[in-house]
Structure formats: structure tokens, C-alpha cells
Design a protein around this motif. Structure first.
Motif, short mmCIF file in Angstrom:
data_model
loop_
_atom_site.label_atom_id
_atom_site.label_comp_id
_atom_site.label_asym_id
_atom_site.label_seq_id
_atom_site.Cartn_x
_atom_site.Cartn_y
_atom_site.Cartn_z
N LEU A 114 64.06 -79.97 40.20
CA LEU A 114 64.61 -81.32 40.15
C LEU A 114 63.82 -82.19 39.18
O LEU A 114 64.40 -82.98 38.41
N LYS A 115 62.50 -82.05 39.17
CA LYS A 115 61.66 -82.80 38.24
C LYS A 115 61.98 -82.41 36.80
O LYS A 115 62.00 -83.27 35.91
N ALA A 116 62.22 -81.11 36.56
CA ALA A 116 62.56 -80.65 35.21
C ALA A 116 63.88 -81.27 34.75
O ALA A 116 64.01 -81.72 33.60
N LEU A 117 64.85 -81.35 35.65
CA LEU A 117 66.14 -81.94 35.29
C LEU A 117 65.99 -83.42 35.00
O LEU A 117 66.53 -83.94 34.02
N THR A 118 65.23 -84.12 35.83
CA THR A 118 65.02 -85.55 35.62
C THR A 118 64.32 -85.81 34.30
O THR A 118 64.63 -86.76 33.58
N PHE A 119 63.35 -84.94 33.96
CA PHE A 119 62.63 -85.09 32.70
C PHE A 119 63.58 -84.94 31.51
O PHE A 119 63.53 -85.70 30.55
N ILE A 120 64.48 -83.94 31.58
CA ILE A 120 65.43 -83.72 30.48
C ILE A 120 66.34 -84.92 30.32
O ILE A 120 66.58 -85.40 29.21
N GLN A 121 66.83 -85.44 31.44
CA GLN A 121 67.72 -86.60 31.36
C GLN A 121 67.00 -87.81 30.78
O GLN A 121 67.57 -88.59 30.01
N GLY A 122 65.72 -87.96 31.09
CA GLY A 122 64.96 -89.09 30.60
C GLY A 122 64.51 -88.94 29.18
O GLY A 122 64.12 -89.92 28.54
N SER A 123 64.54 -87.72 28.65
CA SER A 123 64.04 -87.49 27.29
C SER A 123 65.14 -87.60 26.23
O SER A 123 64.88 -87.38 25.06
N GLN A 124 66.35 -87.93 26.65
CA GLN A 124 67.43 -88.07 25.68
C GLN A 124 67.13 -89.25 24.76
O GLN A 124 66.79 -90.34 25.22
N ALA A 125 67.26 -89.03 23.45
CA ALA A 125 66.93 -90.08 22.48
C ALA A 125 67.96 -91.20 22.50
O ALA A 125 67.66 -92.33 22.13
N ILE A 126 69.19 -90.89 22.89
CA ILE A 126 70.22 -91.92 22.93
C ILE A 126 70.98 -91.80 24.24
O ILE A 126 71.01 -90.73 24.87
N ARG B 201 61.91 -78.82 44.25
CA ARG B 201 61.36 -80.08 43.74
C ARG B 201 60.99 -79.95 42.26
O ARG B 201 61.26 -80.84 41.46
N ASP B 202 60.36 -78.82 41.90
CA ASP B 202 59.97 -78.61 40.50
C ASP B 202 61.20 -78.53 39.60
O ASP B 202 61.20 -79.05 38.47
N SER C 75 75.52 -82.84 34.74
CA SER C 75 74.12 -82.80 35.18
C SER C 75 73.90 -83.61 36.45
O SER C 75 73.05 -83.29 37.27
N THR C 76 74.69 -84.69 36.64
CA THR C 76 74.53 -85.51 37.84
C THR C 76 74.89 -84.71 39.08
O THR C 76 74.20 -84.80 40.11
N ALA C 77 75.97 -83.92 38.99
CA ALA C 77 76.37 -83.09 40.12
C ALA C 77 75.31 -82.04 40.42
O ALA C 77 75.01 -81.76 41.59
N VAL C 78 74.73 -81.46 39.38
CA VAL C 78 73.67 -80.47 39.57
C VAL C 78 72.46 -81.12 40.22
O VAL C 78 71.83 -80.56 41.13
N GLN C 79 72.13 -82.34 39.78
CA GLN C 79 70.99 -83.07 40.35
C GLN C 79 71.21 -83.34 41.84
O GLN C 79 70.29 -83.16 42.66
N LEU D 145 70.78 -80.06 43.86
CA LEU D 145 69.39 -79.67 44.02
C LEU D 145 68.68 -80.56 45.04
O LEU D 145 67.87 -80.08 45.86
N GLY D 146 68.99 -81.87 45.01
CA GLY D 146 68.37 -82.79 45.96
C GLY D 146 68.75 -82.46 47.40
O GLY D 146 67.89 -82.47 48.31
N GLN D 147 70.02 -82.15 47.61
CA GLN D 147 70.47 -81.79 48.96
C GLN D 147 69.83 -80.49 49.43
O GLN D 147 69.39 -80.37 50.59
N ALA D 148 69.72 -79.50 48.52
CA ALA D 148 69.11 -78.22 48.89
C ALA D 148 67.63 -78.41 49.21
O ALA D 148 67.09 -77.76 50.12
#
Length: 638
Positions: free
Chosen positions: A260-272, A257-258, A230-234, A237-240
Motif C-alpha cells: 500500500l505504501k508503494a502504491l501511495t508513493f507512485i501516486q504521489g510521484s506523478q509529475a502532473i 502495508r508495504d 489505481s484507486t480501486a486497487v488501493q 489493499l487497505g481492506q485486505a
């Protein structure tokens, strides 16, 4: 591990045999039956099944050396009480020899899931785990939820803890990568983009809004994301997004941008936090009040794909490490094991378990008990979840027990019902009619015991609820009377709830009396005035009627049972109706396969148009030969 059809792989039918004993049901007769079997046993790996006088499986076990292991059961004084009771019921044994002890362990788990013996620890969760499937049998691969056998070509990602976890991830994939989720037939018949394109959830490959190469790139990004990159995908997307902004393509930059925000949200929503863990399953066991809970976390690609609590049964007098080992063997019978399994304790025969799971998946599997570092924090979190889940379970069980005891007192039942069956019918003006049976007990709903009954008697008048009930009851109780006349299996209900009033209850009693069954306790649940929830009237076989105050806990419990039956019946009916919509009168024409059926429907538009078409019109359909056209015409006009 040997391949399924290889000559050196064991085959149960070829490698198994049964040695039957006789005698009265006592421990001496059981020991004698086991000793009779011992005379035929080899000193090699295998699986044995203990069976009672009726041939029902009591216990399934595996052994490195069958003769040595089975001989232990003849030394009754050294056995725990649980196994002494089992030996006392044993009257025959079935033996299956295998090539190795690891193979025996895998077969043992398979047979336990098949026979569900009363003396084995059972993983009481029959619901298969959902996966995400990224299809590869189409130019524009589809992302979808999947359960069951892997019959489609593609990549499977999972398991997920629940359907909700899958749905959330698929929604994220749609936002991030704009992959299609529609069926192939829907895709093939689009002339303009659907709503998902308009809300930026799909790239609309169906109408050429994206070419093959760009869509393939999106698919690769999705595979990287699901595979833990996911970091590589992030970063990509940022470069594009920066390139689009520098080119003054602000609309494309906003889209990126949208995403990228969706990806960031998924990464932040991980319970562990499972960074660097790759693919792993995490298990922790809690025990309290004679009950056990095993908490499982599913980590794939460093992402948490959810967790689930399991409550194995038949765990009395069984060591915790043996419960965990039995659980793992049965759990991975359905789910491919990851390369790494973390646990708060080692399962019994840990090395053998790792070897067997490795053979199952075709790669090395490690089972570790972390002692320090970040992985111990994951174990501690799983332990906390296990304790909390077990506390909730025990609280619910206590509340449930109180409810059942109050219900016994209120209705004057003979005792606390172990099995409650609730029946409901569903149809629309008599079409696609079916009956539904829901089962509940002291531990809650038993979803693996739910049944649906398609109404197929041609004499049943459409919409006749009494006739539908008769068909359902005749099939349900007729089979029970044939297969279990002594009612030893626990499959007979202690209480039956009928969705209806005095008339339905009287009809149900008459149906059972016609079958010679007169001792099933039944209660009719009639809707109150204006069909208001909370004003239900309960009818009993002796003619009594009863209602409850609006906030009475027994009323809430009975409403929950009835609503579950209604939900199950409606869902089964909707599924049946949906399936019926795909059925065409062309299906009944002999010699017409899927491709010719599709060609006719694409040419004429509907099955009705095909049915009324002249022979000359049929001949004009592409891919339809003269013989086929004549066959179709003769079928509908002959």
C-alpha cells in the motif's frame, strides 16, 4: 479502415508508377518534369514523391486530388524559396493512388519515415518507444519491458517516455503485485525461490509459493492499476490489510502495508495531475532562434508515464501548424494513438488528422485545444517544458558550436566538422570480436547512425586490433566509395577519431590509402601515462602530437566522444557475448528443432554430454526417436 489483406485496400506496388524527366539541374527542367507527370495524374487521393536526377527522394506529399495539388508546383512564382529549390532539383515523380485522403496521410507519414526526404519536416527520433508487456502465453504471466513489433500474446501498456520510466513502473509492479519478471526457461528450472522472493518483489509461482487462482488475482490487480483503476486497487489493499490485522496475521498485514505504501508513493510521484483524463497525449510547441521543440506528455489510465522533447528538423519556412501536423503523423506511425489528443494549437487539417488516426487505431480519436479548466493547466505545463527544453537545446548547441570552432583552430582543420566518426574495437581474448562506429555532429550524437561491425574474416588473428581495424574500415569506407563516390549524401566523415596512438593512426591511414582514399582527416587518441584520463595525447597525420590542460573544454569534448564509442562497443560486445552463450552445438545438427534440442539438454544436462553420448544413451532420451538418435550420433561421430 480496410484490413491489410482486403481487396479494397491499396497496395503501393500495384498503385504506384513513376514518370521520369530529363535535363539539366535547373528550375525550368524541374517544372517540365512535373508537367510531364501531370499528363498522367487522376483527380483522386494519393501520395506523390519528388525525386532528383539520381532517383533520391526530395519530398513526399499527399493530396485529396493529385492532379490539382501537383499542378501547384508548376506555378513557381507562388512557391516559397524552399519549394523553389526543391522544384529546381526535381527530375522525376512517383505517384501512389489511395482510396481516401486519410489513407494518403497515413501513407505519407510512412514514406517520410522510410525515405527521410530533405524537404519534409522530419521527426528526428528513430528510437522506438518502450512499452510494458504483460504476457498471456503462460499459466503465470510475466511482466517485462518491450520494444519493437508486437509478436507476443499479451497486453501492451504504453508508450513510456523512456526506458527509465518503464523500469520504475516495473519495479513498482513487482513491489505492488509480486509478479514474476524472469524468463520462461529460468522459471521452469527453479527448485527454490530466487532473491526477488526474499526481498518481497515476487510471489515465487515457480516453486508453488502461490497457486494459480491467487496469482491470477494479482495479475488482474496489475491490469486494473495499469488501466487507470489505481484507486480501486488501493481500496482493495487497505481492506485486505485490515482483515489481516483483525485476524492477528501481522506478518501478512505488514506485507500488505508495504504494498500500500508503494502504491501511495507512485501516486504521489506523478509529475502532473491527470485525474479523470484516462488515455491522452499532450503536445505543446515552442519556437526560438529558428529552432522548434515539441513537448509530449503520455497519460495512460490517468497516470503520467513520462514526457519527452522532440526537435523536428527541416522546419524553416514551414508554418507551425504544418510542423505539428507532420510531427503527429510521423509520431503515430510508430505509436498507437489514444482516444484523446490535447494540443496547445490545432495541427493543419485537424479534422483529417483525427480521421486518419482513428482509422489507424480503429476507434474515434479527438484532437482538442483546451480553452479553460484543468486541461489548460496541463497544456500550460507542457508549454513551459517545451520552452525550457528548447532553451537548454539552444544553449547546448551554442556551447557545442564554440567547442567545434576551438577544435578547428587547435587542430588546424579545414572547417567545422559536420560529421565526426569515432571507432573502437571490443573483444575478450579475441572472442566475439566486433568494431563499433559512433557518429556525432554539431547537434550532438546521432545515435541512428551508429554501426557495429562483426569481425568475421577467418584470416583475422584473434585479438589483432590492427586487422580488426582493417576489416571495419574496408567495409565502412568501401561501401561509402561504392554507393556515394561523389560524397553528396553527407554520409562521409569530416573527421575520424581513432582510439589509439601513432601506430593505430598510421595503420588506419595505410588502410584507406590502399583503398584509394587519401583525404579523410584523422586524429589518434592515445591514453596517457598509466592510462590516466586527462593526460591523453592526440596524434595527427602530419606527425604532430598535442595534449591539453586537465580542465580544457576541448579535452572534455573529445573524451566524451571517445567514451561514447567505448560504451557503445562494450554494450554491443556484451550483447553478442550473451547471445553466444545461448548457442549450442546442437543448433548445427540437421533436423533437430527446439523441442528435440530441449529434450536432449533436459536429459543429458549439457550439449557436451549429448555430443559424447553413446547411441544407446541417446535412445533413452524422452521424445527422441530411433531415427533422430541415429542422426545425432552420426553427426558427432561420423
Amino acid at each position: 479502415m480496410s484490413q491489410p489483406q482486403s481487396p479494397d485496400r491499396f497496395h503501393e506496388d500495384k498503385a504506384s508508377y513513376t514518370v521520369r524527366g530529363a535535363g539539366t539541374p535547373d528550375i525550368d527542367a524541374g517544372v517540365e518534369a512535373i508537367r510531364t507527370t501531370l499528363k498522367t495524374l487522376p483527380v483522386r487521393p494519393g501520395v506523390y514523391r519528388m525525386q532528383d536526377a539520381r532517383g533520391d527522394v526530395l519530398y513526399v506529399g499527399k493530396a485529396r486530388a493529385l492532379k490539382n495539388r501537383v499542378a501547384n508546383y508548376t506555378q513557381v512564382d507562388r512557391l516559397p524559396k524552399r519549394l523553389q529549390r526543391m522544384v529546381a532539383q526535381t527530375r522525376s515523380m512517383t505517384i501512389v493512388t489511395t482510396n481516401s485522403e486519410a489513407e494518403a496521410l497515413l501513407l505519407e507519414a510512412q514514406l517520410i519515415k522510410r525515405f527521410r526526404p530533405p524537404y519534409n519536416v522530419l521527426l528526428r527520433d528513430d528510437k522506438s518507444f518502450p512499452f510494458i508487456l504483460l504476457r498471456e502465453d503462460h499459466a503465470f504471466p510475466r511482466v517485462q519491458k518491450h520494444r519493437g513489433a508486437r509478436k507476443y500474446k499479451g497486453r501492451y501498456y504504453g508508450p513510456f517516455a523512456s526506458a527509465g520510466s518503464v523500469t520504475r513502473t516495473i519495479n513498482a509492479l513487482q513491489k505492488l503485485f509480486l509478479l514474476r519478471s524472469c524468463t520462461d526457461s529460468f522459471f521452469a528450472n527453479r527448485s527454490r525461490p530466487c532473491l526477488l522472493y526474499q526481498i518481497r518483489r515476487c510471489s515465487a509461482p515457480c516453486v508453488g509459493r502461490i497457486d494459480d487462482a491467487d496469482y491470477a488475482e494479482l495479475v488482474q490487480d496489475a491490469q486494473d492499476f495499469l488501466g487507470g483503476k489505481s484507486t480501486a486497487v488501493q481500496k482493495k489493499l487497505g481492506q485486505a490489510m485490515e482483515v489481516a490485522a483483525q485476524s492477528l496475521d501481522f506478518e501478512q498485514a505488514a506485507v500488505l502495508r508495504d504494498r500500500l505504501k508503494a502504491l501511495t508513493f507512485i501516486q504521489g510521484s506523478q509529475a502532473i495531475n491527470a485525474d479523470g483524463l484516462g488515455d491522452a497525449d499532450i503536445f505543446a510547441l515552442a519556437t526560438k532562434g529558428g529552432s522548434m521543440c515539441i513537448q509530449a506528455f503520455f497519460i495512460r489510465g490517468g497516470q503520467n508515464w513520462g514526457h519527452r522533447s522532440f526537435f523536428p528538423v527541416h522546419t524553416a519556412e514551414v508554418a507551425e501548424d504544418e510542423v505539428l501536423a507532420s510531427f503527429m503523423a510521423q509520431f503515430y506511425e510508430e505509436v498507437p494513438p489514444p482516444r484523446l489528443i490535447l494540443s496547445d494549437r490545432a495541427p493543419a487539417e485537424c479534422e483529417l488528422m483525427a480521421l486518419a488516426l482513428g482509422e489507424r487505431v480503429g476507434a474515434k480519436v479527438r484532437i482538442e485545444v483546451p480553452q479553460r479548466g484543468a486541461r489548460t493547466r496541463l497544456i500550460q505545463q507542457a508549454q513551459r517544458n517545451a520552452v525550457e527544453a528548447l532553451d537548454r537545446r539552444l544553449a547546448e548547441t551554442t556551447t557545442q558550436a564554440k567547442l567545434l570552432e576551438e577544435m578547428v583552430e587547435t587542430f588546424g582543420l579545414d572547417g567545422v566538422p559536420d560529421r565526426i566518426e569515432i571507432y573502437d574495437n571490443s573483444h575478450i581474448q579475441g572472442t566475439n570480436a566486433l568494431g563499433a562506429m559512433v557518429v556525432a555532429g554539431p547537434e550532438g550524437f546521432r545515435k541512428n547512425a551508429y554501426r557495429k561491425f562483426n569481425i568475421r574474416n577467418p584470416d583475422t588473428t584473434p585479438g589483432d586490433d590492427f586487422a580488426m581495424m582493417r576489416e571495419v574500415f574496408e567495409r565502412r569506407f568501401g561501401r561509402a566509395a561504392r554507393e556515394d563516390p561523389d560524397r553528396d549524401s553527407g554520409e562521409w566523415p569530416d573527421l575520424v577519431l581513432i582510439d589509439g596512438g601513432k601506430g593505430q593512426l598510421s595503420a588506419a591511414r595505410a588502410i584507406l590509402e590502399d583503398m584509394g582514399i587519401e583525404d579523410v582527416c584523422m586524429i589518434g587518441v592515445a591514453k596517457g601515462p598509466d592510462r590516466n584520463a586527462g593526460r591523453e595525447v592526440f596524434h595527427m597525420l602530419d606527425g604532430r602530437e598535442m595534449s591539453f590542460p586537465l580542465n580544457h573544454p576541448v579535452l572534455f569534448y573529445l573524451q566524451r566522444l571517445r567514451d561514447e564509442a567505448h560504451r557503445f562497443a562494450i554494450g554491443a560486445h556484451r550483447q553478442k557475448r550473451s547471445k553466444a552463450l545461448t548457442v549450442s552445438s546442437l543448433d548445427e545438427v540437421p533436423g533437430i528443432g527446439p523441442s528435440r534440442k530441449k529434450a536432449l539438454l533436459m536429459h543429458f544436462g549439457t550439449a557436451k554430454a549429448v555430443k559424447s553420448a553413446a547411441l544407446e544413451d541417446l535412445l533413452r532420451a524422452p521424445g527422441v526417436s530411433k531415427a533422430v538418435a541415429q542422426q545425432v550420433y552420426d553427426y558427432f561421430h561420423g
